[in-house]
Design a protein around this motif. Structure first.
Motif, PDB file in Angstrom:
ATOM      1  N   SER A 270      20.615  32.179  12.422  1.00 55.61           N
ATOM      2  CA  SER A 270      21.659  33.004  13.040  1.00 55.61           C
ATOM      3  C   SER A 270      21.220  33.576  14.384  1.00 55.61           C
ATOM      4  O   SER A 270      22.058  34.028  15.170  1.00 55.61           O
ATOM      5  CB  SER A 270      22.057  34.143  12.096  1.00 55.61           C
ATOM      6  OG  SER A 270      20.973  35.035  11.885  1.00 55.61           O
ATOM      7  N   LEU A 271      19.917  33.568  14.661  1.00 50.86           N
ATOM      8  CA  LEU A 271      19.442  34.051  15.956  1.00 50.86           C
ATOM      9  C   LEU A 271      20.025  33.235  17.103  1.00 50.86           C
ATOM     10  O   LEU A 271      20.180  33.731  18.222  1.00 50.86           O
ATOM     11  CB  LEU A 271      17.909  33.998  16.018  1.00 50.86           C
ATOM     12  CG  LEU A 271      17.137  34.965  15.127  1.00 50.86           C
ATOM     13  CD1 LEU A 271      15.644  34.725  15.267  1.00 50.86           C
ATOM     14  CD2 LEU A 271      17.479  36.411  15.468  1.00 50.86           C
ATOM     15  N   LEU A 272      20.339  31.958  16.842  1.00 48.83           N
ATOM     16  CA  LEU A 272      20.884  31.090  17.883  1.00 48.83           C
ATOM     17  C   LEU A 272      22.222  31.603  18.391  1.00 48.83           C
ATOM     18  O   LEU A 272      22.610  31.319  19.533  1.00 48.83           O
ATOM     19  CB  LEU A 272      21.034  29.664  17.353  1.00 48.83           C
ATOM     20  CG  LEU A 272      19.737  28.968  16.924  1.00 48.83           C
ATOM     21  CD1 LEU A 272      20.051  27.614  16.317  1.00 48.83           C
ATOM     22  CD2 LEU A 272      18.792  28.810  18.106  1.00 48.83           C
ATOM     23  N   ASN A 273      22.924  32.348  17.558  1.00 47.40           N
ATOM     24  CA  ASN A 273      24.227  32.870  17.953  1.00 47.40           C
ATOM     25  C   ASN A 273      24.223  34.383  18.154  1.00 47.40           C
ATOM     26  O   ASN A 273      25.072  34.902  18.878  1.00 47.40           O
ATOM     27  CB  ASN A 273      25.282  32.509  16.897  1.00 47.40           C
ATOM     28  CG  ASN A 273      25.498  31.017  16.781  1.00 47.40           C
ATOM     29  OD1 ASN A 273      25.540  30.315  17.783  1.00 47.40           O
ATOM     30  ND2 ASN A 273      25.616  30.516  15.565  1.00 47.40           N
ATOM     31  N   ARG A 274      23.278  35.100  17.512  1.00 50.33           N
ATOM     32  CA  ARG A 274      23.283  36.559  17.588  1.00 50.33           C
ATOM     33  C   ARG A 274      22.507  37.091  18.787  1.00 50.33           C
ATOM     34  O   ARG A 274      22.888  38.113  19.343  1.00 50.33           O
ATOM     35  CB  ARG A 274      22.703  37.166  16.300  1.00 50.33           C
ATOM     36  CG  ARG A 274      23.649  37.143  15.104  1.00 50.33           C
ATOM     37  CD  ARG A 274      23.138  38.047  14.003  1.00 50.33           C
ATOM     38  NE  ARG A 274      24.091  38.157  12.899  1.00 50.33           N
ATOM     39  CZ  ARG A 274      23.935  37.586  11.723  1.00 50.33           C
ATOM     40  NH1 ARG A 274      22.859  36.834  11.496  1.00 50.33           N
ATOM     41  NH2 ARG A 274      24.831  37.742  10.771  1.00 50.33           N
ATOM     42  N   ARG A 275      21.419  36.401  19.171  1.00 51.67           N
ATOM     43  CA  ARG A 275      20.587  36.939  20.246  1.00 51.67           C
ATOM     44  C   ARG A 275      21.113  36.487  21.605  1.00 51.67           C
ATOM     45  O   ARG A 275      21.172  35.284  21.897  1.00 51.67           O
ATOM     46  CB  ARG A 275      19.130  36.490  20.087  1.00 51.67           C
ATOM     47  CG  ARG A 275      18.428  37.294  19.035  1.00 51.67           C
ATOM     48  CD  ARG A 275      17.073  37.749  19.301  1.00 51.67           C
ATOM     49  NE  ARG A 275      16.377  37.582  20.517  1.00 51.67           N
ATOM     50  CZ  ARG A 275      15.130  38.025  20.686  1.00 51.67           C
ATOM     51  NH1 ARG A 275      14.512  38.650  19.684  1.00 51.67           N
ATOM     52  NH2 ARG A 275      14.506  37.870  21.813  1.00 51.67           N
ATOM     53  N   PRO A 276      21.504  37.437  22.460  1.00 54.15           N
ATOM     54  CA  PRO A 276      22.055  37.058  23.771  1.00 54.15           C
ATOM     55  C   PRO A 276      21.073  36.278  24.633  1.00 54.15           C
ATOM     56  O   PRO A 276      21.486  35.372  25.361  1.00 54.15           O
ATOM     57  CB  PRO A 276      22.404  38.410  24.407  1.00 54.15           C
ATOM     58  CG  PRO A 276      22.542  39.357  23.273  1.00 54.15           C
ATOM     59  CD  PRO A 276      21.568  38.896  22.242  1.00 54.15           C
ATOM     60  N   ASP A 277      19.775  36.630  24.574  1.00 50.21           N
ATOM     61  CA  ASP A 277      18.826  35.913  25.424  1.00 50.21           C
ATOM     62  C   ASP A 277      18.659  34.466  24.969  1.00 50.21           C
ATOM     63  O   ASP A 277      18.444  33.565  25.795  1.00 50.21           O
ATOM     64  CB  ASP A 277      17.474  36.628  25.452  1.00 50.21           C
ATOM     65  CG  ASP A 277      16.859  36.765  24.070  1.00 50.21           C
ATOM     66  OD1 ASP A 277      17.604  36.814  23.077  1.00 50.21           O
ATOM     67  OD2 ASP A 277      15.620  36.835  23.982  1.00 50.21           O
ATOM     68  N   VAL A 278      18.780  34.216  23.667  1.00 48.21           N
ATOM     69  CA  VAL A 278      18.719  32.848  23.161  1.00 48.21           C
ATOM     70  C   VAL A 278      19.948  32.070  23.617  1.00 48.21           C
ATOM     71  O   VAL A 278      19.854  30.917  24.054  1.00 48.21           O
ATOM     72  CB  VAL A 278      18.604  32.837  21.619  1.00 48.21           C
ATOM     73  CG1 VAL A 278      18.712  31.409  21.079  1.00 48.21           C
ATOM     74  CG2 VAL A 278      17.287  33.461  21.188  1.00 48.21           C
ATOM     75  N   ARG A 279      21.107  32.711  23.531  1.00 45.89           N
ATOM     76  CA  ARG A 279      22.337  32.062  23.990  1.00 45.89           C
ATOM     77  C   ARG A 279      22.269  31.768  25.493  1.00 45.89           C
ATOM     78  O   ARG A 279      22.678  30.703  25.947  1.00 45.89           O
ATOM     79  CB  ARG A 279      23.548  32.961  23.692  1.00 45.89           C
ATOM     80  CG  ARG A 279      23.881  33.095  22.230  1.00 45.89           C
ATOM     81  CD  ARG A 279      24.608  31.864  21.697  1.00 45.89           C
ATOM     82  NE  ARG A 279      25.856  31.633  22.412  1.00 45.89           N
ATOM     83  CZ  ARG A 279      26.200  30.479  22.957  1.00 45.89           C
ATOM     84  NH1 ARG A 279      25.391  29.429  22.876  1.00 45.89           N
ATOM     85  NH2 ARG A 279      27.351  30.346  23.573  1.00 45.89           N
ATOM     86  N   ALA A 280      21.752  32.732  26.264  1.00 44.53           N
ATOM     87  CA  ALA A 280      21.630  32.524  27.716  1.00 44.53           C
ATOM     88  C   ALA A 280      20.688  31.370  28.019  1.00 44.53           C
ATOM     89  O   ALA A 280      20.942  30.561  28.919  1.00 44.53           O
ATOM     90  CB  ALA A 280      21.137  33.810  28.383  1.00 44.53           C
ATOM     91  N   SER A 281      19.613  31.269  27.267  1.00 44.04           N
ATOM     92  CA  SER A 281      18.658  30.178  27.473  1.00 44.04           C
ATOM     93  C   SER A 281      19.293  28.826  27.159  1.00 44.04           C
ATOM     94  O   SER A 281      19.081  27.848  27.880  1.00 44.04           O
ATOM     95  CB  SER A 281      17.421  30.399  26.600  1.00 44.04           C
ATOM     96  OG  SER A 281      16.489  29.366  26.774  1.00 44.04           O
ATOM     97  N   GLU A 282      20.101  28.770  26.105  1.00 39.54           N
ATOM     98  CA  GLU A 282      20.763  27.506  25.772  1.00 39.54           C
ATOM     99  C   GLU A 282      21.806  27.137  26.825  1.00 39.54           C
ATOM    100  O   GLU A 282      21.962  25.968  27.178  1.00 39.54           O
ATOM    101  CB  GLU A 282      21.403  27.589  24.394  1.00 39.54           C
ATOM    102  CG  GLU A 282      22.039  26.271  23.970  1.00 39.54           C
ATOM    103  CD  GLU A 282      22.532  26.274  22.529  1.00 39.54           C
ATOM    104  OE1 GLU A 282      22.836  25.186  22.006  1.00 39.54           O
ATOM    105  OE2 GLU A 282      22.609  27.370  21.927  1.00 39.54           O
ATOM    106  N   LEU A 283      22.518  28.132  27.333  1.00 41.39           N
ATOM    107  CA  LEU A 283      23.527  27.849  28.359  1.00 41.39           C
ATOM    108  C   LEU A 283      22.875  27.383  29.660  1.00 41.39           C
ATOM    109  O   LEU A 283      23.464  26.586  30.410  1.00 41.39           O
ATOM    110  CB  LEU A 283      24.384  29.098  28.597  1.00 41.39           C
ATOM    111  CG  LEU A 283      25.360  29.406  27.461  1.00 41.39           C
ATOM    112  CD1 LEU A 283      25.884  30.830  27.566  1.00 41.39           C
ATOM    113  CD2 LEU A 283      26.517  28.411  27.471  1.00 41.39           C
TER     114      LEU A 283
END
Length: 455
Positions: A270-283
């Protein structure tokens, strides 16, 4: 409209990442709920802390900067939506020509006139056909950049809220340590008076007076040290909330702060969707992948359609003489890059390497997130155990101070035992406040590391 079958590059697919099945290896729970889903207003119950966070969300400079990045990226997305629309230009051009006397239109070559006017007004259109999907990749990159800036701002917010909360708890800890130090200082002052009276009565040596005074001065020295740390911490909090240095109002104490005993973390994935820095890194990876498609499309032929229409006349009075002054044109241009100093190939190779770098950063961010959550869980658990023993030690040594003073007055203990009891009791109280602060800090860090704070 893009010809999908000719689209260059690859559609984005999330790379594999390294994540544990559960954060706690001793637990078999598959519960997907997490404290990160709790709004920060509900997670932090202290009203003063909530007010500080509110101020920070409005005035903090880092967050304001991040929000401006969102506005910039939003404008870029709007601009990318116009890439499908033909470029249209209007042109109004009066010209005066004078031909060379010796040129093709000169009088020496039989021309009727050596000079003349030309009045031209036209509307021209140019449209690139997106055969290879370059425009769609550009739009994809612009959208990814916008979403990345949005997630980056949320990441700044979660870090800001955590920093404000931890700074506020540091203030309460320093308040508690200052209070305990002043209490001990008062006891040492009274003990100095007592030893002087006993010295005057011949009950103790002057060495006892000197030892008591030394302990008093040592304790008194701690007061300005703690006050210094306290003032600096207040200024740090004011900076986080966008205010000038100054005092921070508070009316609670460290023991008033409580969190729920719940440590729900959800599943690591769930960190892949909950953590903003992880989402920013994927984007950022999505954007890098789109850039590869753009650079690859630049190596293939580009088809441009052009059209234009307008009025042209050698005399201004005949400009609107329709249809005599009307003209029109239409054409198509196919441009194939052949030799450009290897620039296009180099740009493609660089884009591919940058995409691989983005994959590495994404995987690192995910692994870092999982590690931070695991570490925060360990800290919360172990600090709770430490607080239990620190509290027992502080209570025991506080009682020992009273007992030693009573025994000293009844000549059943010497002054060194009293001094030692007071010093160790103060150390225990300071240590207890520190452990309590560390536990609160770990609670905040767990909330942040799970992705809490942006709701």
């Amino acid at each position: 409209m893009a010809v999908v079958s000719c689209r260059t590059g690859k559609n984005y697919q999330r790379p594999t990442v390294l994540l544990p099945e559960r954060f706690n290896s001793d637990s078999l729970s598959q519960d997907t709920s997490s404290i990160a889903d709790i709004s920060w207003r509900n997670y932090f119950s202290d009203s003063i802390l909530r007010r500080l966070i509110d101020n920070g969300l409005v005035l903090n400079f880092d967050l304001q900067f991040a929000l401006r990045n969102i506005s910039i990226a939003r404008s870029q997305v709007k601009q990318s939506n116009w890439l499908w629309v033909p470029q249209v230009n209007a042109k109004l051009s009066p010209y005066y020509y004078r031909n060379s006397d010796n040129g093709p239109g000169g009088i020496n070559n039989g021309a009727i006139s050596n000079n003349f006017n030309d009045f031209l007004g036209s509307v021209n259109m140019s449209w690139e056909i997106d055969i290879w999907g370059k425009i769609s990749h550009q739009q994809e990159a612009a959208r990814a950049n916008y979403l990345q800036s949005y997630e980056a701002a949320k990441a700044v917010q979660t870090s800001l809220i955590a920093s404000i909360a931890q700074g506020y708890f540091n203030l309460l800890t320093l308040d508690q340590q200052l209070l305990e130090t002043k209490k001990t200082l008062a006891l040492t002052i009274d003990f100095v008076k007592l030893t002087r009276l006993l010295y005057d009565a011949g009950e103790v040596t002057y060495l006892g007076v000197e030892q008591a005074e030394s302990q008093r001065d040592n304790t008194a020295q701690l007061v300005p040290q703690i006050e210094q740390s306290l003032l600096i911490q207040e200024n740090s909090l004011q900076l986080l909330t966008g205010n000038l240095p100054g005092s921070v109002h508070r009316d609670g104490n460290l023991t008033d702060i409580h969190f729920s005993d719940s440590l729900e973390t959800g599943l690591p994935v769930s960190l892949l969707n909950r953590r903003p820095d992880v989402r920013a890194s994927e984007l950022a990876l999505v954007q890098a992948n789109a850039q590869v498609g753009i650079n690859q499309a630049n190596m293939y032929p580009a088809l441009n359609l052009t059209a234009g229409a307008g009025f042209e006349s050698l005399k201004a009075s005949n400009w609107f003489n329709i249809p005599g002054s009307l003209f029109g044109l239409a054409g198509a241009t196919l441009i194939q890059p052949i030799l450009q100093g290897r620039q296009l190939k180099t740009q493609l190779e660089v884009a591919k390497q940058q995409r691989e770098q983005a994959v590495i950063r994404f995987r690192q961010t995910v692994l870092t997130a999982a590690t931070e959550v695991t570490n925060a869980l360990v800290r919360v658990s172990k600090l709770k155990e430490q607080e239990k023993f620190a509290q027992q030690r502080a209570d025991t040594l506080t009682a020992a101070v009273s007992n030693s003073q009573l025994l000293f007055k009844n000549d059943l203990a010497n002054y060194l035992e009293v001094i030692t009891a007071q010093q160790t009791a103060l150390d225990a109280q300071l240590s207890l406040a520190f452990v309590q602060n560390q536990e609160l800090d770990a609670r905040v860090e767990l909330y942040r590391s799970l992705g809490g704070g942006w709701r």
